[in-house]
Enzyme design. Sequence first.
Site, mmCIF file in Angstrom:
data_model
loop_
_atom_site.group_PDB
_atom_site.id
_atom_site.type_symbol
_atom_site.label_atom_id
_atom_site.label_comp_id
_atom_site.label_asym_id
_atom_site.label_seq_id
_atom_site.Cartn_x
_atom_site.Cartn_y
_atom_site.Cartn_z
ATOM 1 N N ASN A 193 46.241 80.974 7.514
ATOM 2 C CA ASN A 193 45.955 79.572 7.853
ATOM 3 C C ASN A 193 44.693 79.520 8.712
ATOM 4 O O ASN A 193 44.603 80.208 9.731
ATOM 5 C CB ASN A 193 47.145 78.953 8.606
ATOM 6 C CG ASN A 193 47.133 77.449 8.500
ATOM 7 O OD1 ASN A 193 46.105 76.829 8.746
ATOM 8 N ND2 ASN A 193 48.256 76.871 8.124
ATOM 9 N N LYS A 224 51.851 73.990 -4.925
ATOM 10 C CA LYS A 224 51.708 75.308 -4.298
ATOM 11 C C LYS A 224 52.433 76.384 -5.111
ATOM 12 O O LYS A 224 53.560 76.168 -5.562
ATOM 13 C CB LYS A 224 52.257 75.259 -2.860
ATOM 14 C CG LYS A 224 52.026 76.534 -2.099
ATOM 15 C CD LYS A 224 52.150 76.348 -0.604
ATOM 16 C CE LYS A 224 51.967 77.645 0.144
ATOM 17 N NZ LYS A 224 50.656 78.273 -0.105
ATOM 18 N N GLY A 262 41.328 83.025 2.105
ATOM 19 C CA GLY A 262 42.342 82.043 2.494
ATOM 20 C C GLY A 262 43.521 82.090 1.556
ATOM 21 O O GLY A 262 44.608 81.589 1.872
ATOM 22 N N THR A 263 43.319 82.671 0.398
ATOM 23 C CA THR A 263 44.374 82.764 -0.618
ATOM 24 C C THR A 263 45.595 83.462 -0.031
ATOM 25 O O THR A 263 45.462 84.513 0.602
ATOM 26 C CB THR A 263 43.838 83.557 -1.829
ATOM 27 O OG1 THR A 263 42.631 82.941 -2.256
ATOM 28 C CG2 THR A 263 44.853 83.587 -2.953
ATOM 29 N N HIS A 270 55.135 71.781 1.971
ATOM 30 C CA HIS A 270 53.842 71.730 1.281
ATOM 31 C C HIS A 270 53.903 70.825 0.061
ATOM 32 O O HIS A 270 54.984 70.524 -0.447
ATOM 33 C CB HIS A 270 53.414 73.135 0.834
ATOM 34 C CG HIS A 270 52.859 73.968 1.959
ATOM 35 N ND1 HIS A 270 53.655 74.673 2.825
ATOM 36 C CD2 HIS A 270 51.575 74.187 2.347
ATOM 37 C CE1 HIS A 270 52.886 75.294 3.702
ATOM 38 N NE2 HIS A 270 51.614 75.024 3.445
#
Length: 269
Positions: free
Chosen positions: A130, A162, A102-103, A158
């Site tokens: 995502n 982040k 997911g990184t 975001h």
Amino acid sequence: MLVNETIRIIVAGPRGRMGKEAVQLVKETPQFELAAVIDRKNEGKLLSDVEGFAGLDVPVFTDPAECFQQANADVLIDLTTPERGYIHTKMALEYSVRPVVGTTGFTPEQLDELKGLAEEKGIGCIIAPNFAIGAILMMKFSEMAAKYFDDVEIIEMHHDQKLDAPSGTAIKTAEMISNNRKARKQGHEDEKETISGARGADFEGMRIHSVRLPGLIAHQQVLFGAGGQTLTIRHDSYNRASFMSGVKVSVETVIRLDTLVYGLESILD
Ligand SMILES: NC(=O)C1=CN([C@@H]2O[C@H](COP(=O)(O)OP(=O)(O)OC[C@H]3O[C@@H](n4cnc5c(N)ncnc54)[C@H](OP(=O)(O)O)[C@@H]3O)[C@@H](O)[C@H]2O)C=CC1
Ligand SMILES: O=C(O)C1=N[C@H](C(=O)O)C[C@H](O)C1
């Protein structure tokens, strides 16, 4: 691997915002078993000795190579940072552990290299900017809309912790839009930025704007414009549990792949 066999999983980044959710997902899914975690702190401890993880008697490794050698795992879930995530993913493939990543923040060259490695090893790897189903639909709808609208700008919003900008989702959205849009500079041909960055990042002439604010989680608007009309496609994640059904499907799917898949849109029916 047989369909009903237990899937042994390593989580990298277990104390992070997403990592905690992933550990919870593994814990509550009958077919999943937590084999170990990769954490830059707490080397040599059991995860159950770390605050917030009572009852999880699995080893904590700081050294990913040791973890892959000793944990006898099928899948790595990586939720760390762009630099660490790339190292973990590459190493997992080398040890024939299938990565679900997911990184975000990997470069196109890194993605190509990892794809080559997955194919050389003949094992699956999923890299998903995502995991939320609504975000995947937002990207697909944007790709569709790009057939009919030539002009588009992406605004991603975001939380302010982040690390990467633009977000992985915004880049993937731009890539999917570019399947149906010819590269072309948008806006006035003579436009000038009087403050640098005012028009955002340039992806083949379409603009991506990154907003970072406390209070936000993960949000994106894709704005299309044409004579006398606009179309806005928006997705919001209000918590990180929203990503977990995508993580679950990815773990179940990666087991039967023999290549790298970038983005969940191609594995969802
Ligand atoms: N694909 C998707 O659907 C989603 C992807 N993401 C992405 O997931 C990633 C993680 O996000 P998030 O959970 O919010 O981030 P966090 O900062 O909350 O978590 C990151 C974790 O990685 C660990 N870490 C940092 N540096 C290292 C290192 N050098 N070695 C080992 N571990 C390290 C951190 O440990 P420490 O606490 O010690 O710093 C922390 O546990 C980001 O890339 C983000 O963009 C996020 C949400 C959804
Ligand atoms: O860092 C985050 O939080 C998120 N990162 C991913 C991205 O870069 O697109 C996915 C989601 O937007 C949350």
